[in-house]
Design a protein around this motif. Structure first.
Motif, PDB file in Angstrom:
ATOM      1  N   MET A  92       0.844  -1.191   0.000  1.00  0.00           N
ATOM      2  CA  MET A  92       0.000   0.000   0.000  1.00  0.00           C
ATOM      3  C   MET A  92       0.881   1.243   0.000  1.00  0.00           C
ATOM      4  O   MET A  92       1.881   1.317   0.697  1.00  0.00           O
ATOM      5  CB  MET A  92      -0.863   0.031   1.250  1.00  0.00           C
ATOM      6  N   GLY A  93       0.413   2.250  -0.756  1.00  0.00           N
ATOM      7  CA  GLY A  93       1.165   3.490  -0.821  1.00  0.00           C
ATOM      8  C   GLY A  93       0.742   4.462   0.261  1.00  0.00           C
ATOM      9  O   GLY A  93      -0.181   4.210   1.050  1.00  0.00           O
ATOM     10  N   LEU A  94       1.408   5.595   0.283  1.00  0.00           N
ATOM     11  CA  LEU A  94       1.151   6.621   1.293  1.00  0.00           C
ATOM     12  C   LEU A  94      -0.287   7.151   1.193  1.00  0.00           C
ATOM     13  O   LEU A  94      -0.962   7.317   2.213  1.00  0.00           O
ATOM     14  CB  LEU A  94       2.153   7.780   1.113  1.00  0.00           C
ATOM     15  N   SER A  95      -0.751   7.391  -0.009  1.00  0.00           N
ATOM     16  CA  SER A  95      -2.103   7.925  -0.194  1.00  0.00           C
ATOM     17  C   SER A  95      -3.159   6.991   0.366  1.00  0.00           C
ATOM     18  O   SER A  95      -4.100   7.432   1.033  1.00  0.00           O
ATOM     19  CB  SER A  95      -2.385   8.159  -1.678  1.00  0.00           C
ATOM     20  N   GLU A  96      -3.004   5.709   0.100  1.00  0.00           N
ATOM     21  CA  GLU A  96      -3.984   4.743   0.593  1.00  0.00           C
ATOM     22  C   GLU A  96      -3.968   4.670   2.112  1.00  0.00           C
ATOM     23  O   GLU A  96      -5.009   4.536   2.750  1.00  0.00           O
ATOM     24  CB  GLU A  96      -3.724   3.347   0.001  1.00  0.00           C
ATOM     25  N   ASN A  97      -2.775   4.738   2.725  1.00  0.00           N
ATOM     26  CA  ASN A  97      -2.663   4.718   4.193  1.00  0.00           C
ATOM     27  C   ASN A  97      -3.332   5.940   4.814  1.00  0.00           C
ATOM     28  O   ASN A  97      -4.039   5.827   5.819  1.00  0.00           O
ATOM     29  CB  ASN A  97      -1.201   4.642   4.630  1.00  0.00           C
ATOM     30  N   VAL A  98      -3.109   7.112   4.231  1.00  0.00           N
ATOM     31  CA  VAL A  98      -3.724   8.340   4.752  1.00  0.00           C
ATOM     32  C   VAL A  98      -5.242   8.241   4.628  1.00  0.00           C
ATOM     33  O   VAL A  98      -5.974   8.576   5.564  1.00  0.00           O
ATOM     34  CB  VAL A  98      -3.192   9.582   3.991  1.00  0.00           C
ATOM     35  N   LYS A  99      -5.728   7.756   3.511  1.00  0.00           N
ATOM     36  CA  LYS A  99      -7.169   7.621   3.304  1.00  0.00           C
ATOM     37  C   LYS A  99      -7.776   6.650   4.313  1.00  0.00           C
ATOM     38  O   LYS A  99      -8.847   6.925   4.873  1.00  0.00           O
ATOM     39  CB  LYS A  99      -7.457   7.151   1.876  1.00  0.00           C
ATOM     40  N   ARG A 100      -7.103   5.533   4.557  1.00  0.00           N
ATOM     41  CA  ARG A 100      -7.597   4.531   5.508  1.00  0.00           C
ATOM     42  C   ARG A 100      -7.689   5.141   6.903  1.00  0.00           C
ATOM     43  O   ARG A 100      -8.693   4.977   7.608  1.00  0.00           O
ATOM     44  CB  ARG A 100      -6.658   3.324   5.508  1.00  0.00           C
ATOM     45  N   ILE A 101      -6.689   5.906   7.320  1.00  0.00           N
ATOM     46  CA  ILE A 101      -6.687   6.518   8.659  1.00  0.00           C
ATOM     47  C   ILE A 101      -7.799   7.563   8.764  1.00  0.00           C
ATOM     48  O   ILE A 101      -8.523   7.620   9.762  1.00  0.00           O
ATOM     49  CB  ILE A 101      -5.305   7.143   8.970  1.00  0.00           C
ATOM     50  N   LEU A 102      -7.943   8.384   7.746  1.00  0.00           N
ATOM     51  CA  LEU A 102      -8.979   9.427   7.763  1.00  0.00           C
ATOM     52  C   LEU A 102     -10.379   8.835   7.732  1.00  0.00           C
ATOM     53  O   LEU A 102     -11.304   9.378   8.342  1.00  0.00           O
ATOM     54  CB  LEU A 102      -8.770  10.400   6.594  1.00  0.00           C
ATOM     55  N   ASN A 103     -10.560   7.728   7.017  1.00  0.00           N
ATOM     56  CA  ASN A 103     -11.869   7.078   6.959  1.00  0.00           C
ATOM     57  C   ASN A 103     -12.301   6.583   8.320  1.00  0.00           C
ATOM     58  O   ASN A 103     -13.491   6.589   8.654  1.00  0.00           O
ATOM     59  CB  ASN A 103     -11.870   5.932   5.953  1.00  0.00           C
ATOM     60  N   ARG A 104     -11.340   6.152   9.143  1.00  0.00           N
ATOM     61  CA  ARG A 104     -11.667   5.697  10.510  1.00  0.00           C
ATOM     62  C   ARG A 104     -12.221   6.853  11.343  1.00  0.00           C
ATOM     63  O   ARG A 104     -13.000   6.657  12.262  1.00  0.00           O
ATOM     64  CB  ARG A 104     -10.424   5.160  11.209  1.00  0.00           C
ATOM     65  N   CYS A 105     -11.797   8.085  11.016  1.00  0.00           N
ATOM     66  CA  CYS A 105     -12.254   9.282  11.742  1.00  0.00           C
ATOM     67  C   CYS A 105     -13.462   9.926  11.065  1.00  0.00           C
ATOM     68  O   CYS A 105     -13.792  11.079  11.348  1.00  0.00           O
ATOM     69  CB  CYS A 105     -11.126  10.298  11.823  1.00  0.00           C
ATOM     70  N   ASN A 106     -14.088   9.190  10.150  1.00  0.00           N
ATOM     71  CA  ASN A 106     -15.247   9.697   9.401  1.00  0.00           C
ATOM     72  C   ASN A 106     -14.930  10.963   8.603  1.00  0.00           C
ATOM     73  O   ASN A 106     -15.720  11.897   8.529  1.00  0.00           O
ATOM     74  CB  ASN A 106     -16.446   9.941  10.318  1.00  0.00           C
ATOM     75  N   VAL A 107     -13.738  11.011   8.028  1.00  0.00           N
ATOM     76  CA  VAL A 107     -13.330  12.129   7.183  1.00  0.00           C
ATOM     77  C   VAL A 107     -13.130  11.581   5.776  1.00  0.00           C
ATOM     78  O   VAL A 107     -12.386  10.629   5.569  1.00  0.00           O
ATOM     79  CB  VAL A 107     -12.016  12.773   7.703  1.00  0.00           C
ATOM     80  N   ASP A 108     -13.845  12.201   4.824  1.00  0.00           N
ATOM     81  CA  ASP A 108     -13.679  11.793   3.430  1.00  0.00           C
ATOM     82  C   ASP A 108     -12.390  12.382   2.886  1.00  0.00           C
ATOM     83  O   ASP A 108     -12.046  13.528   3.142  1.00  0.00           O
ATOM     84  CB  ASP A 108     -14.852  12.277   2.572  1.00  0.00           C
ATOM     85  N   CYS A 109     -11.719  11.601   2.123  1.00  0.00           N
ATOM     86  CA  CYS A 109     -10.455  12.021   1.534  1.00  0.00           C
ATOM     87  C   CYS A 109     -10.613  12.076   0.015  1.00  0.00           C
ATOM     88  O   CYS A 109     -11.059  11.112  -0.607  1.00  0.00           O
ATOM     89  CB  CYS A 109      -9.349  11.032   1.930  1.00  0.00           C
ATOM     90  N   VAL A 110     -10.273  13.220  -0.563  1.00  0.00           N
ATOM     91  CA  VAL A 110     -10.397  13.398  -1.999  1.00  0.00           C
ATOM     92  C   VAL A 110      -9.046  13.843  -2.531  1.00  0.00           C
ATOM     93  O   VAL A 110      -8.384  14.707  -1.960  1.00  0.00           O
ATOM     94  CB  VAL A 110     -11.469  14.464  -2.334  1.00  0.00           C
ATOM     95  N   TYR A 111      -8.642  13.275  -3.634  1.00  0.00           N
ATOM     96  CA  TYR A 111      -7.362  13.616  -4.239  1.00  0.00           C
ATOM     97  C   TYR A 111      -7.600  14.471  -5.477  1.00  0.00           C
ATOM     98  O   TYR A 111      -8.525  14.219  -6.248  1.00  0.00           O
ATOM     99  CB  TYR A 111      -6.598  12.345  -4.638  1.00  0.00           C
ATOM    100  N   THR A 112      -6.770  15.481  -5.646  1.00  0.00           N
ATOM    101  CA  THR A 112      -6.846  16.301  -6.853  1.00  0.00           C
ATOM    102  C   THR A 112      -5.452  16.433  -7.451  1.00  0.00           C
ATOM    103  O   THR A 112      -4.446  16.270  -6.761  1.00  0.00           O
ATOM    104  CB  THR A 112      -7.380  17.719  -6.560  1.00  0.00           C
ATOM    105  N   VAL A 113      -5.448  16.778  -8.704  1.00  0.00           N
ATOM    106  CA  VAL A 113      -4.192  17.012  -9.397  1.00  0.00           C
ATOM    107  C   VAL A 113      -3.941  18.521  -9.370  1.00  0.00           C
ATOM    108  O   VAL A 113      -4.743  19.292  -9.899  1.00  0.00           O
ATOM    109  CB  VAL A 113      -4.277  16.512 -10.859  1.00  0.00           C
ATOM    110  N   PRO A 114      -2.860  18.975  -8.745  1.00  0.00           N
ATOM    111  CA  PRO A 114      -2.646  20.419  -8.584  1.00  0.00           C
ATOM    112  C   PRO A 114      -2.372  21.166  -9.892  1.00  0.00           C
ATOM    113  O   PRO A 114      -2.781  22.289 -10.053  1.00  0.00           O
ATOM    114  CB  PRO A 114      -1.454  20.511  -7.647  1.00  0.00           C
ATOM    115  N   LYS A 115      -1.714  20.546 -10.837  1.00  0.00           N
ATOM    116  CA  LYS A 115      -1.377  21.241 -12.080  1.00  0.00           C
ATOM    117  C   LYS A 115      -2.107  20.603 -13.245  1.00  0.00           C
ATOM    118  O   LYS A 115      -1.577  19.771 -13.951  1.00  0.00           O
ATOM    119  CB  LYS A 115       0.130  21.217 -12.310  1.00  0.00           C
TER     120      LYS A 115
END
Length: 149
Positions: free
Chosen positions: A1-24
């Protein structure tokens, strides 16, 4: 698992939706490179023509190049008396002239009806020489809104 997936998994436990965007994104880069269009070449605008000798203004709207519409105002004075615009009548009756080179763009709107409504709102807020017949075909619901302006 990559960093993004780990952050999303942790935030989901706290009932926080995680959305990724492309900055450029490509459209951000392309917008920066577009040329600025000169006022007289803009289309779909509400504009103001100011009298040089007094505080009167004419508020108009056009879907065409502003330069084309201003040239029409300027040359209208050569027509018969029965076909003169309010701009030409003001010029003749008061021996005044308008600042043709400094026409102000007040609002941009490509949709015709929205542009006409914007013109009416702006017209009511200044010393416009317009005959204001444009509001005649507006639905009655606008009467109270425009009456308060």
């Amino acid at each position: 698992m990559g960093l993004s997936e780990n952050v999303k998994r942790i935030l989901n436990r706290c009932n926080v939706d995680c959305v990724y965007t492309v900055p450029k994104r490509l459209n951000n880069v392309i917008k920066l490179g577009k040329d600025v269009v000169a006022n007289n070449q803009q289309m779909g605008v509400v504009y103001e023509l100011s009298c040089v000798e007094c505080e009167s203004v004419y508020i108009g709207q056009t879907k065409r190049h502003l330069e084309t519409r201003v040239k029409e105002h300027k040359s209208n004075i050569c027509k018969k008396d029965s076909c003169l615009s309010v701009v030409s009548k003001h010029r003749l009756e008061n021996d005044h002239n308008f600042d043709w080179n400094n026409c102000k763009v007040l609002h941009r709107e490509n949709h015709r009806r929205k542009r006409e409504i914007a013109e009416m709102f702006i017209m009511r807020q200044c010393n416009a020489i317009n005959l204001q017949k444009d509001t005649d075909d507006l639905p009655p619901v606008y009467d109270t809104i425009l009456g308060n302006m």
